[in-house]
Design a protein around this motif. Structure first.
Motif: not given
Length: 193
Positions: A122-128, A162-168
């Motif tokens: 799971a990716g952690k959302p980065h700064l807005q 990058g500030d969105q919920k994401h995963g790999y």
């Protein structure tokens, strides 16, 4: 030399280096920071005990944090040998993330990610306001962002917020590798979007 003297010397060296890098004279930097030139000259000489207000104004004018003004000056070049690169493991060791930036810069990350066959993270959302660029280095990595799935093969580049919920997930055969670059992007200030 006392700790305070070290900090004053670091402050002086950092101000001079950052001012020159920004191609600013003392007069222009003082005006930009809203402080008297004599105060800036005093700080650059390593003398005195500047107020927190003046440090904040100067840091903002130079586009850095106060900690960068007070810390030991960094060399313009640094070599991080491969055995010194910090590595974080995820998913019971099936995902390895190599932290490739020796300097901490708010909002910017460069990581090389290695996925064992079938591994996910799971990716952690980065700064807005950040954008992530994922470059496929080997195999295939599928990235999920806001309900959409993108397959990134070797040589492909996926750009996403990058500030969105994401995963790999490694959806290819064998191991896969990718390079993740996260950058803060300026918000549009008007005109066409």
């Amino acid at each position: 030399m006392s700790d305070l003297e070290h900090v004053s010397a670091h402050l002086a060296d950092n101000i001079v280096a950052l001012r020159k890098r920004s191609e600013l004279s003392q007069e222009k930097l003082a005006a930009k920071a809203g402080i008297p030139r004599s105060t800036l000259t005093h700080m650059e000489s390593g003398g005195g005990n500047p107020s927190l207000t003046n440090l904040c104004k100067l840091a903002a004018a130079l586009g850095v944090g106060i900690e960068e003004l007070l810390s030991r000056p960094r060399s313009d070049c640094s070599l991080l040998k491969k055995d010194q690169v910090p590595v974080k493991t995820h998913s019971a060791g099936k995902v390895r993330v190599h932290k490739l930036m020796p300097d901490k810069v708010r909002g910017i990350e460069i990581d090389r990610m290695e996925f064992a066959s079938g591994a996910s993270m799971a990716g952690k959302p980065h700064l807005q306001g950040t954008k992530e660029y994922l470059v496929g280095l080997a195999g295939q990595v599928t990235v999920s962002v806001a309900g959409q799935h993108w397959s990134v093969d070797q040589g492909d580049v996926l750009a996403f917020p990058g500030d969105q919920k994401h995963g790999y997930r490694n959806t290819g055969r064998g191991d896969s590798r990718a390079l993740s670059i996260v950058l803060p992007l300026p918000y549009p200030t008007g005109g066409n979007r």
